[in-house]
Scaffold this motif. Structure first.
Motif, PDB file in Angstrom:
ATOM      1  N   LEU A   6       4.653  44.925  -1.122  1.00 29.95           N
ATOM      2  CA  LEU A   6       5.156  43.493  -1.367  1.00 29.95           C
ATOM      3  C   LEU A   6       6.062  43.001  -0.884  1.00 29.95           C
ATOM      4  O   LEU A   6       6.046  41.639  -0.591  1.00 29.95           O
ATOM      5  N   PHE A   7       6.996  43.657  -0.039  1.00 30.40           N
ATOM      6  CA  PHE A   7       8.098  43.043   0.861  1.00 30.40           C
ATOM      7  C   PHE A   7       7.404  42.272   2.067  1.00 30.40           C
ATOM      8  O   PHE A   7       7.597  41.144   2.327  1.00 30.40           O
ATOM      9  N   PHE A   8       6.280  43.077   2.600  1.00 35.11           N
ATOM     10  CA  PHE A   8       5.659  42.262   3.634  1.00 35.11           C
ATOM     11  C   PHE A   8       4.586  41.604   3.372  1.00 35.11           C
ATOM     12  O   PHE A   8       4.512  40.368   4.194  1.00 35.11           O
ATOM     13  N   THR A   9       4.091  41.574   2.009  1.00 37.06           N
ATOM     14  CA  THR A   9       3.278  40.391   1.406  1.00 37.06           C
ATOM     15  C   THR A   9       3.914  39.233   1.278  1.00 37.06           C
ATOM     16  O   THR A   9       3.513  37.999   1.682  1.00 37.06           O
ATOM     17  N   ALA A  10       5.096  39.294   0.583  1.00 38.43           N
ATOM     18  CA  ALA A  10       6.119  38.219   0.318  1.00 38.43           C
ATOM     19  C   ALA A  10       6.402  37.737   1.625  1.00 38.43           C
ATOM     20  O   ALA A  10       6.524  36.324   1.923  1.00 38.43           O
ATOM     21  N   LEU A  11       6.890  38.409   2.815  1.00 35.89           N
ATOM     22  CA  LEU A  11       7.198  37.954   3.930  1.00 35.89           C
ATOM     23  C   LEU A  11       5.991  37.002   4.612  1.00 35.89           C
ATOM     24  O   LEU A  11       6.451  35.971   5.071  1.00 35.89           O
ATOM     25  N   ALA A  12       4.890  37.646   4.670  1.00 32.99           N
ATOM     26  CA  ALA A  12       3.794  36.968   5.208  1.00 32.99           C
ATOM     27  C   ALA A  12       3.654  35.678   4.578  1.00 32.99           C
ATOM     28  O   ALA A  12       3.016  34.585   5.294  1.00 32.99           O
ATOM     29  N   ALA A  13       3.705  35.551   3.361  1.00 31.09           N
ATOM     30  CA  ALA A  13       3.333  34.548   2.402  1.00 31.09           C
ATOM     31  C   ALA A  13       4.298  33.128   2.770  1.00 31.09           C
ATOM     32  O   ALA A  13       3.952  32.197   2.445  1.00 31.09           O
ATOM     33  N   ALA A  14       5.608  33.861   3.248  1.00 27.02           N
ATOM     34  CA  ALA A  14       6.552  32.591   3.522  1.00 27.02           C
ATOM     35  C   ALA A  14       6.259  31.936   4.949  1.00 27.02           C
ATOM     36  O   ALA A  14       7.009  30.929   5.258  1.00 27.02           O
ATOM     37  N   THR A  15       5.446  32.590   5.781  1.00 23.33           N
ATOM     38  CA  THR A  15       5.194  32.030   7.192  1.00 23.33           C
ATOM     39  C   THR A  15       4.053  31.252   6.887  1.00 23.33           C
ATOM     40  O   THR A  15       3.436  31.047   5.991  1.00 23.33           O
ATOM     41  N   LEU A  16       3.620  30.707   8.101  1.00 28.80           N
ATOM     42  CA  LEU A  16       2.279  30.101   8.242  1.00 28.80           C
ATOM     43  C   LEU A  16       0.824  30.990   7.927  1.00 28.80           C
ATOM     44  O   LEU A  16      -0.122  30.429   8.103  1.00 28.80           O
ATOM     45  N   LEU A  17       1.155  32.350   7.924  1.00 22.37           N
ATOM     46  CA  LEU A  17      -0.039  33.006   7.569  1.00 22.37           C
ATOM     47  C   LEU A  17      -0.409  32.862   6.124  1.00 22.37           C
ATOM     48  O   LEU A  17       0.077  32.721   5.208  1.00 22.37           O
ATOM     49  N   PRO A  18      -1.854  33.210   6.096  1.00 26.43           N
ATOM     50  CA  PRO A  18      -2.362  32.898   4.715  1.00 26.43           C
ATOM     51  C   PRO A  18      -2.338  34.211   3.984  1.00 26.43           C
ATOM     52  O   PRO A  18      -2.898  35.229   4.195  1.00 26.43           O
ATOM     53  N   ALA A  19      -1.327  34.199   3.194  1.00 24.21           N
ATOM     54  CA  ALA A  19      -0.982  35.355   2.329  1.00 24.21           C
ATOM     55  C   ALA A  19      -0.270  34.925   0.873  1.00 24.21           C
ATOM     56  O   ALA A  19       0.383  33.817   0.851  1.00 24.21           O
ATOM     57  N   TYR A  20      -0.684  35.680  -0.326  1.00 23.25           N
ATOM     58  CA  TYR A  20      -0.186  34.970  -1.517  1.00 23.25           C
ATOM     59  C   TYR A  20       0.477  36.496  -2.157  1.00 23.25           C
ATOM     60  O   TYR A  20      -0.248  37.438  -2.619  1.00 23.25           O
ATOM     61  N   SER A  21       1.724  36.455  -2.408  1.00 18.51           N
ATOM     62  CA  SER A  21       2.396  37.585  -3.013  1.00 18.51           C
ATOM     63  C   SER A  21       2.128  37.593  -4.622  1.00 18.51           C
ATOM     64  O   SER A  21       2.540  38.602  -5.364  1.00 18.51           O
ATOM     65  N   GLU A  22       1.938  36.229  -4.964  1.00 21.03           N
ATOM     66  CA  GLU A  22       1.899  36.146  -6.695  1.00 21.03           C
ATOM     67  C   GLU A  22       1.142  37.167  -7.261  1.00 21.03           C
ATOM     68  O   GLU A  22       1.184  37.773  -8.217  1.00 21.03           O
ATOM     69  N   ILE A  23      -0.168  37.252  -6.508  1.00 21.62           N
ATOM     70  CA  ILE A  23      -1.196  38.228  -7.083  1.00 21.62           C
ATOM     71  C   ILE A  23      -0.755  39.685  -7.319  1.00 21.62           C
ATOM     72  O   ILE A  23      -0.656  40.391  -8.227  1.00 21.62           O
ATOM     73  N   LEU A  24       0.177  40.101  -6.158  1.00 24.54           N
ATOM     74  CA  LEU A  24       0.610  41.475  -6.064  1.00 24.54           C
ATOM     75  C   LEU A  24       1.678  41.603  -7.297  1.00 24.54           C
ATOM     76  O   LEU A  24       1.805  42.679  -7.819  1.00 24.54           O
ATOM     77  N   VAL A  25       2.552  40.588  -7.141  1.00 24.44           N
ATOM     78  CA  VAL A  25       3.578  40.422  -8.261  1.00 24.44           C
ATOM     79  C   VAL A  25       3.017  40.649  -9.485  1.00 24.44           C
ATOM     80  O   VAL A  25       3.426  41.436 -10.348  1.00 24.44           O
ATOM     81  N   GLY A  26       2.093  39.958  -9.877  1.00 25.18           N
ATOM     82  CA  GLY A  26       1.501  40.008 -11.314  1.00 25.18           C
ATOM     83  C   GLY A  26       0.750  41.505 -11.462  1.00 25.18           C
ATOM     84  O   GLY A  26       1.300  41.873 -12.418  1.00 25.18           O
ATOM     85  N   GLY A  27       0.321  41.927 -10.754  1.00 22.33           N
ATOM     86  CA  GLY A  27      -0.350  43.335 -10.653  1.00 22.33           C
ATOM     87  C   GLY A  27       0.824  44.230 -10.842  1.00 22.33           C
ATOM     88  O   GLY A  27       0.580  45.213 -11.850  1.00 22.33           O
ATOM     89  N   MET A  28       1.769  44.356 -10.185  1.00 20.38           N
ATOM     90  CA  MET A  28       2.882  45.247 -10.355  1.00 20.38           C
ATOM     91  C   MET A  28       3.566  45.122 -11.626  1.00 20.38           C
ATOM     92  O   MET A  28       3.921  45.959 -12.392  1.00 20.38           O
TER      93      MET A  28
END
Length: 146
Positions: A6-28
């Motif tokens: 989750l930490f690294f997904t959220a980190l990537a989501a805050a950069t210009l990389l295409p990542a979405y942490s909300e899906i992982l948050v919802g699942g958790m």
């Protein structure tokens, strides 16, 4: 391991990389992970990702005259003027899905003091993840306690 992911997904989501942490948050959330843990790791990762944007923004003046640099002087000046209109408080909106990453990049370009940058970005990111967690709990009917 899930919190580190989750930490690294959220980190990537805050950069210009295409990542979405909300899906992982919802699942958790629906799987019963600690709500505080989810909120803490997502907020920390997303905030640090925005700090990376700020660091990159602070380097813009070194490279803006290079042929390969993707932004023109006029575009940089326009971004600076917009940022100056609302000031560092606009960093509270760094969580926005469209334009939020650019705000943190411009915050770096404008050399917002690091303490102000981190505090404002963390507040916005923390509120966003609190809302996402709340929305998932409401939608799923999952009983949640911190």
């Amino acid at each position: 391991m899930a919190y580190i992911t989750l930490f690294f997904t959220a980190l990537a989501a805050a950069t210009l990389l295409p990542a979405y942490s909300e899906i992982l948050v919802g699942g958790m959330v629906t799987q019963g992970y600690s709500l505080w843990g989810i909120w803490l790791w997502a907020t920390a990762g997303n905030t640090i990702g925005s700090v990376i944007n700020g660091v990159i923004g602070r380097q813009v003046d070194r490279f803006k005259h290079k042929r390969w640099f993707p932004v023109s002087d006029a575009q940089l000046e326009k971004a600076r003027n917009r940022f100056n209109r609302y000031g560092q408080w606009s960093l509270l909106l760094g969580w926005l899905p469209i334009g939020g990453d650019a705000l943190t990049l411009v915050g770096g370009i404008m050399r917002v003091p690091w303490l102000n940058f981190v505090v404002l970005v963390a507040i916005g990111k923390g509120l966003r993840y609190a809302f996402v967690i709340w929305a998932v709990l409401q939608a799923s009917g999952t009983p949640g306690s911190p």
